[in-house]
Enzyme design. Structure first.
Site: not given
Length: 336
Positions: A13, A15, A41, A129, A242
């Site tokens: 993924g 991250v 995967s 986050c 962000h």
């Protein structure tokens, strides 16, 4: 120099891929790297330290011999494998929200409460986050006087929804330019050229679980059980960094100049006063790096003990992957 066996659970993924890059950038002494993911995967190849490593399917027997496991999977998979990781003797640093409010699991931002990580029982939680980025921005001020309340508005990048978030924004932007059909699969409505003032599942108090994380996690990280946070989370058509507007009230009055000095001195923060002719950061400024940039620090016009500021930070890095690697680095450097 001692080297460590490190597994990444969820290596395929966004991250997980970033964790690999940060491990290299931070020169973590890795002996064996074990990338793990679902059966879908397994068999894929990733690059690490100039060589290809094959992703393996995660099973309960995968963690034997590991010193650390970095988790980049959703809650269900995290809860499934955590007992096996702990049983193996590895320390599990989990990026999901599965254990963040467990009183037996430290919730860590290394610059703020790194010492808490040393008192772990095999699991350490990585905060949300937006929580990480916001608390980093105000932590220097909190050292001057405890924070009593925060009013927070987050402007969250599509990276928070993983690789699918990137793909949806890119696809919608391309369709918008060509006048084509806008398809919405990841977000509840169009995100391109739009904002969505709702992230997560709505709770009985009409706030979402994403919005409540700022208060619930902030209390644990700052050791302020009475901290009150009013948060509104907004998804914006930005790729990976962000942005957050914060109005905070401290127990004692803190001047703007005191706040600026505290922010500038805090590790991992960058005070923006004159950057390219402006006193604020933007998401593009702060992408692909680990510092939280803070600007527009000013007095709150509604409260004489209040301050207002603006901050930005990379969601995938400091908001997730880098913070997890920094936790591991702290443990390596501070273990007896």
């Amino acid at each position: 120099m001692k080297k460590y066996n490190i597994a990444i659970l969820g290596a395929s993924g966004a991250v997980g891929q970033q964790m690999l890059q940060v491990l290299e950038e931070y020169n973590i002494p890795v002996d064996t790297l074990l990338p793990l993911a679902s059966a879908r995967s397994a068999g894929e190849k990733i690059k690490f330290q100039g060589r290809e490593v094959e992703i393996q399917e995660a099973t309960e027997d995968s963690f034997q011999g590991m010193d650390f496991v970095l988790g980049a999977v959703k809650n269900g998979m995290s809860r499934k494998f955590a007992p096996a990781i702990v049983k193996s003797g590895a320390v599990y640093i989990d990026n999901s929200s599965a254990f963040r409010l467990d009183p037996d699991v430290p919730l860590i931002v290394p610059e703020i409460n790194g010492a808490d990580a040393l008192d772990n029982k095999g699991i350490i939680a990585n905060p949300n986050c937006s929580t990480i980025i916001t608390l980093m921005a105000v932590a220097g001020i909190a050292k001057l006087s405890p924070i009593e309340t925060m009013i927070v508005c987050t402007y969250q990048a599509v990276s928070g929804a993983g690789q699918a978030g990137f793909s949806e924004l890119e696809g919608q932007m391309a369709a918008a330019v060509k006048g084509g059909e806008i398809q919405c699969k990841v977000f509840p409505t169009q995100i391109a050229l739009n904002v969505i003032p709702h992230i997560g599942d709505e709770l009985d108090n009409l706030y979402t679980d994403e919005e409540m994380k700022m208060q619930n996690e902030g209390r644990r990280i700052f050791h302020l059980p009475e901290l009150k946070v009013n948060c509104t989370c907004v998804r914006v058509p930005v790729m990976r960094s962000h942005s957050i507007a914060v109005t905070l009230r401290t127990r004692d009055k803190i001047s703007v100049e005191q706040a600026k000095k505290a922010v500038a001195a805090f590790p991992g923060c960058r005070l923006i006063e004159d950057y390219q002719g402006r006193n604020y950061p933007t998401p593009l400024d702060t992408s692909n790096q680990d510092q939280v940039w803070v600007g527009r620090i000013r007095e709150d016009l509604c409260d004489d003990k209040g301050l207002t500021l603006w901050c930005c930070g990379d969601q995938i890095r400091k908001g997730a992957a880098s913070n997890a690697v920094q936790i591991m680095k702290y443990l390596i450097e501070n273990r007896a």
